[in-house]
Scaffold this motif. Structure first.
Motif, mmCIF file in Angstrom:
data_model
loop_
_atom_site.group_PDB
_atom_site.id
_atom_site.type_symbol
_atom_site.label_atom_id
_atom_site.label_comp_id
_atom_site.label_asym_id
_atom_site.label_seq_id
_atom_site.Cartn_x
_atom_site.Cartn_y
_atom_site.Cartn_z
ATOM 1 N N ARG A 6 -4.639 -4.210 -0.006
ATOM 2 C CA ARG A 6 -5.070 -2.522 -0.015
ATOM 3 C C ARG A 6 -6.050 -2.449 -0.546
ATOM 4 N NH1 ARG A 6 0.566 -0.232 -0.946
ATOM 5 N NH2 ARG A 6 -0.869 0.639 -2.446
ATOM 6 N N LYS A 9 -7.515 3.058 -2.650
ATOM 7 C CA LYS A 9 -7.246 4.302 -2.031
ATOM 8 C C LYS A 9 -5.856 4.403 -1.858
ATOM 9 C CE LYS A 9 -8.563 7.274 1.610
ATOM 10 N NZ LYS A 9 -8.854 7.435 3.054
ATOM 11 N N PRO A 11 -2.404 4.982 0.297
ATOM 12 C CA PRO A 11 -2.226 4.904 1.530
ATOM 13 C C PRO A 11 -1.666 6.394 1.870
ATOM 14 C CG PRO A 11 -0.722 3.726 0.389
ATOM 15 C CD PRO A 11 -1.845 3.993 -0.435
ATOM 16 N N TRP A 15 3.230 5.237 5.013
ATOM 17 C CA TRP A 15 2.988 3.928 4.692
ATOM 18 C C TRP A 15 4.206 3.068 4.410
ATOM 19 C CZ3 TRP A 15 0.068 -0.114 5.226
ATOM 20 C CH2 TRP A 15 0.004 -1.377 4.280
ATOM 21 N N GLU A 73 -4.013 9.152 10.521
ATOM 22 C CA GLU A 73 -4.342 8.728 9.454
ATOM 23 C C GLU A 73 -3.932 7.400 9.032
ATOM 24 O OE1 GLU A 73 -2.643 11.899 9.360
ATOM 25 O OE2 GLU A 73 -4.309 13.121 10.134
ATOM 26 N N TYR A 77 -5.926 4.170 8.737
ATOM 27 C CA TYR A 77 -5.952 3.386 7.323
ATOM 28 C C TYR A 77 -5.925 1.802 7.609
ATOM 29 C CZ TYR A 77 -4.408 1.884 2.702
ATOM 30 O OH TYR A 77 -4.020 1.096 1.727
ATOM 31 N N LYS A 80 -9.114 0.427 9.192
ATOM 32 C CA LYS A 80 -10.035 0.329 8.171
ATOM 33 C C LYS A 80 -9.557 -0.739 7.067
ATOM 34 C CE LYS A 80 -10.296 3.210 4.693
ATOM 35 N NZ LYS A 80 -10.502 4.453 4.097
ATOM 36 N N GLU A 81 -8.423 -1.001 6.837
ATOM 37 C CA GLU A 81 -8.063 -1.878 5.722
ATOM 38 C C GLU A 81 -7.852 -3.207 6.639
ATOM 39 O OE1 GLU A 81 -7.736 -1.545 2.487
ATOM 40 O OE2 GLU A 81 -8.515 0.262 2.762
#
Length: 144
Positions: A6, A9, A11, A15, A73, A77, A80-81
């Protein structure tokens, strides 16, 4: 045990609900990567990695689109990760690609005749009793 990679940022909320499953899948991936490949064809040694990659992306896809168990979100996430494959999920949202095993099976440049992979052919159009196995990922039929 190392955690799922990760960024720095933090999570989003939720998560902690999916992290144990993702860590379990990540552990399977590490085992598949270190598994000995003697006696296998070169492409066969990659098949377990493709299957686990598909499983992880399908898990995130199902949580967001089918069960609606995670927030937008958290879903974004994960994309994006690069925890889930955004391109594969984009194909799953299109009609006819709901069961797609990997993106290599629809790339026409990887085949001799400029067509899709054999696993994309519907089972009804194949010879009776013929066992189909994709060269790229080991899929036995993902046409739906």
């Amino acid at each position: 045990m190392p955690k799922v990679r990760r960024s720095k940022k933090a999570p989003p909320d939720g998560w902690e609900l999916i992290e144990p499953t993702l860590e379990e899948i990540e552990q399977k991936m590490r085992e598949a990567e270190t598994e000995p490949h003697e006696g296998k064809r070169r492409v066969e040694s990659l098949w377990p990695i493709f299957k686990i990659h598909h499983q992880k992306s399908r898990y995130i896809y199902d949580l967001y689109y089918r069960r609606k168990a995670i927030s937008k979100e958290l879903y974004e996430y994960c994309l994006k990760e690069k925890i889930a494959d955004a391109n594969l999920i984009a194909k799953w949202k299109k009609q006819g690609y709901e069961n797609l095993c990997c993106l290599r099976c629809i790339q026409t440049r990887d085949t001799n005749f400029g067509t899709n992979c054999i696993c994309r052919v519907p089972k009804g159009k194949l010879e009776e009793g013929r066992i189909v196995e994709c060269v790229h990922c080991g899929c036995r039929g993902c046409s739906g």
